[in-house]
Design a protein around this motif. Structure first.
Motif, mmCIF file in Angstrom:
data_model
loop_
_atom_site.group_PDB
_atom_site.id
_atom_site.type_symbol
_atom_site.label_atom_id
_atom_site.label_comp_id
_atom_site.label_asym_id
_atom_site.label_seq_id
_atom_site.Cartn_x
_atom_site.Cartn_y
_atom_site.Cartn_z
ATOM 1 N N ALA A 1 21.747 -20.341 -43.065
ATOM 2 C CA ALA A 1 21.523 -19.111 -42.307
ATOM 3 C C ALA A 1 22.745 -18.198 -42.368
ATOM 4 C CB ALA A 1 21.189 -19.453 -40.857
ATOM 5 N N ILE A 2 23.939 -18.789 -42.254
ATOM 6 C CA ILE A 2 25.168 -17.995 -42.321
ATOM 7 C C ILE A 2 25.356 -17.407 -43.711
ATOM 8 C CG2 ILE A 2 27.689 -18.133 -42.224
ATOM 9 C CD1 ILE A 2 27.378 -20.178 -39.962
ATOM 10 N N ALA A 3 25.043 -18.194 -44.754
ATOM 11 C CA ALA A 3 25.128 -17.667 -46.122
ATOM 12 C C ALA A 3 24.160 -16.506 -46.311
ATOM 13 C CB ALA A 3 24.829 -18.778 -47.126
ATOM 14 N N SER A 4 22.961 -16.643 -45.765
ATOM 15 C CA SER A 4 21.984 -15.562 -45.839
ATOM 16 C C SER A 4 22.491 -14.317 -45.123
ATOM 17 C CB SER A 4 20.653 -16.021 -45.231
ATOM 18 O OG SER A 4 19.715 -14.970 -45.218
ATOM 19 N N GLY A 5 23.133 -14.513 -43.970
ATOM 20 C CA GLY A 5 23.609 -13.375 -43.192
ATOM 21 C C GLY A 5 24.809 -12.679 -43.793
ATOM 22 N N THR A 6 25.816 -13.466 -44.193
ATOM 23 C CA THR A 6 27.072 -12.867 -44.652
ATOM 24 C C THR A 6 26.993 -12.345 -46.082
ATOM 25 O OG1 THR A 6 27.864 -15.058 -45.316
ATOM 26 C CG2 THR A 6 28.476 -14.290 -43.122
ATOM 27 N N LEU A 7 26.418 -13.118 -46.987
ATOM 28 C CA LEU A 7 26.417 -12.761 -48.397
ATOM 29 C C LEU A 7 25.174 -11.972 -48.794
ATOM 30 C CD1 LEU A 7 27.727 -16.145 -49.849
ATOM 31 C CD2 LEU A 7 29.040 -14.086 -49.312
ATOM 32 N N ALA A 8 24.005 -12.598 -48.627
ATOM 33 C CA ALA A 8 22.774 -11.983 -49.106
ATOM 34 C C ALA A 8 22.339 -10.791 -48.262
ATOM 35 C CB ALA A 8 21.662 -13.029 -49.160
ATOM 36 N N SER A 9 22.556 -10.865 -46.930
ATOM 37 C CA SER A 9 22.102 -9.779 -46.061
ATOM 38 C C SER A 9 23.199 -8.734 -45.859
ATOM 39 C CB SER A 9 21.661 -10.337 -44.701
ATOM 40 O OG SER A 9 20.548 -11.191 -44.852
ATOM 41 N N GLY A 10 24.310 -9.116 -45.236
ATOM 42 C CA GLY A 10 25.370 -8.156 -44.955
ATOM 43 C C GLY A 10 25.868 -7.457 -46.203
ATOM 44 N N GLY A 11 26.318 -8.242 -47.180
ATOM 45 C CA GLY A 11 26.833 -7.651 -48.407
ATOM 46 C C GLY A 11 25.762 -6.947 -49.221
ATOM 47 N N GLY A 12 24.590 -7.579 -49.342
ATOM 48 C CA GLY A 12 23.511 -7.007 -50.134
ATOM 49 C C GLY A 12 22.988 -5.706 -49.559
ATOM 50 N N TYR A 13 22.813 -5.660 -48.240
ATOM 51 C CA TYR A 13 22.274 -4.450 -47.626
ATOM 52 C C TYR A 13 23.286 -3.310 -47.649
ATOM 53 C CZ TYR A 13 18.657 -7.584 -45.818
ATOM 54 O OH TYR A 13 17.654 -8.502 -45.708
ATOM 55 N N ALA A 14 24.571 -3.644 -47.511
ATOM 56 C CA ALA A 14 25.608 -2.614 -47.602
ATOM 57 C C ALA A 14 25.600 -1.977 -48.984
ATOM 58 C CB ALA A 14 26.976 -3.221 -47.302
ATOM 59 N N LEU A 15 25.462 -2.801 -50.024
ATOM 60 C CA LEU A 15 25.374 -2.272 -51.386
ATOM 61 C C LEU A 15 24.115 -1.434 -51.563
ATOM 62 C CD1 LEU A 15 26.492 -5.172 -53.774
ATOM 63 C CD2 LEU A 15 27.616 -2.966 -53.413
ATOM 64 N N TRP A 16 22.992 -1.902 -50.998
ATOM 65 C CA TRP A 16 21.727 -1.184 -51.152
ATOM 66 C C TRP A 16 21.809 0.195 -50.511
ATOM 67 C CZ3 TRP A 16 17.915 -0.815 -54.177
ATOM 68 C CH2 TRP A 16 16.692 -0.270 -53.781
ATOM 69 N N TYR A 17 22.375 0.286 -49.324
ATOM 70 C CA TYR A 17 22.515 1.588 -48.677
ATOM 71 C C TYR A 17 23.497 2.479 -49.435
ATOM 72 C CZ TYR A 17 19.831 1.749 -44.324
ATOM 73 O OH TYR A 17 18.827 1.869 -43.397
ATOM 74 N N LEU A 18 24.438 1.871 -50.167
ATOM 75 C CA LEU A 18 25.399 2.647 -50.947
ATOM 76 C C LEU A 18 24.728 3.316 -52.139
ATOM 77 C CD1 LEU A 18 28.398 3.412 -51.418
ATOM 78 C CD2 LEU A 18 28.603 1.333 -52.787
ATOM 79 N N VAL A 19 23.838 2.590 -52.830
ATOM 80 C CA VAL A 19 23.192 3.146 -54.026
ATOM 81 C C VAL A 19 21.919 3.915 -53.693
ATOM 82 C CG1 VAL A 19 24.107 1.287 -55.444
ATOM 83 C CG2 VAL A 19 21.814 1.051 -54.499
ATOM 84 N N LEU A 20 21.365 3.690 -52.525
ATOM 85 C CA LEU A 20 20.071 4.276 -52.171
ATOM 86 C C LEU A 20 20.040 5.800 -52.281
ATOM 87 C CD1 LEU A 20 17.278 3.332 -51.321
ATOM 88 C CD2 LEU A 20 18.014 3.455 -48.929
#
Length: 289
Positions: A210-229
């Protein structure tokens, strides 16, 4: 943003989305953690990691971080995360991701239609091709026993993620906004404590996933997605996400012992073909009367 950089960051974000499906299925398939605790830990750990990124990398003041985010966007994030976790209790990795991102596509294109957007012939053909790839894989999977409750929950999750994507399309400071949204969503998720297992009954492996999902896949991934969006058209943003189910399916084969089938490979090829057609298409900026 240069094309190569935009493509690279978009690809990393899509891989992070696929990782969420794999990590969620790994945690929930073997009852390592219940959906409520998984959602809470995912949102809280995602918020904490994004706070650190905003403070140390973006150099944002803590007061700006706390005040950032929007409640409607945060609610969409919460609905997505809750429905995602409970949906994956009864769906395999590939089927869950396919339903999720099919709903994303329908939501984003339906909103574009309501706003009067018309699509070029190439874009329309690309969309049709990509959706054909979805159907190639999703119909046999549903016939093999995916529960209707899981299908409905994952569809709701996809609708919420489509809304979250659209609400963040014009973000000026995407990382800051994502951080604020995660903080607010984590607060909104606290009532899940009353319907979740006692924390001492949750396995260490489930907590780590759950922590891996939150920190890496969610937090980092969503920050990148909003950056390129903001650099992507609505059609490009929507159809690019069609690659996620294929990535998740292969991740399921590697990490969750899902089966790699001929149908899966065919679906992947068709989806990629559709994506390339939409990306190569000349945008049609005209509105329907």
């Amino acid at each position: 943003m240069p094309f190569i950089k935009l493509t690279s960051l978009t690809t990393v974000a899509l891989i992070a989305f696929a990782a969420n499906s794999v990590l969620g299925r790994m945690a929930l398939a073997e009852a390592d953690i219940d959906p409520g605790n998984f959602t809470l830990l995912r949102l809280i750990s995602g918020a904490l990691s994004l706070i650190l990124i905003s403070l140390l990398v973006q150099r944002e003041p803590l007061t700006h971080i706390v005040r950032s985010g929007k409640w409607p966007t945060s609610m969409a994030l919460l609905v997505y995360a809750v429905a995602f976790s409970y949906g994956y209790v009864s769906l395999d990795t590939a089927t869950g991701a396919l339903i999720l991102f099919t709903a994303v596509q329908l939501t984003m294109h339906f909103v574009s239609y309501l706003k009067g957007q018309r699509f070029s012939a190439m874009e329309g053909a690309g969309l049709a091709t990509a959706f054909t790839g979805f159907l190639i894989l999703i119909i046999p999977n549903l016939q093999l026993g995916a529960t209707m409750l899981g299908v409905c929950l994952m569809s709701l999750s996809g609708i919420a993620w489509g809304a979250y994507t659209l609400l963040g399309k014009d973000a000026v400071k995407p990382t800051l906004l994502t951080t604020g949204n995660f903080i607010r969503a984590a607060i909104l998720a606290l009532p899940l404590l009353f319907v979740s297992l006692p924390f001492e009954e949750v396995s260490q492996q489930g907590i780590l996933l759950a922590i891996a999902s939150g920190t890496l896949a969610s937090g980092g991934g969503y920050a990148l997605w909003y950056l390129v969006l903001p650099k992507l058209s609505t059609s490009q943003a929507a159809v690019a996400q069609l690659l996620v189910p294929a990535l998740a399916a292969f991740g399921g084969v590697i990490f969750v012992n899902d089966t790699l089938s001929t149908i899966l490979i065919m679906s992947l090829l068709v989806i990629i073909s559709g994506i390339l057609m939409v990306i190569a298409a000349k945008p049609n900026n005209s509105k329907r009367p």
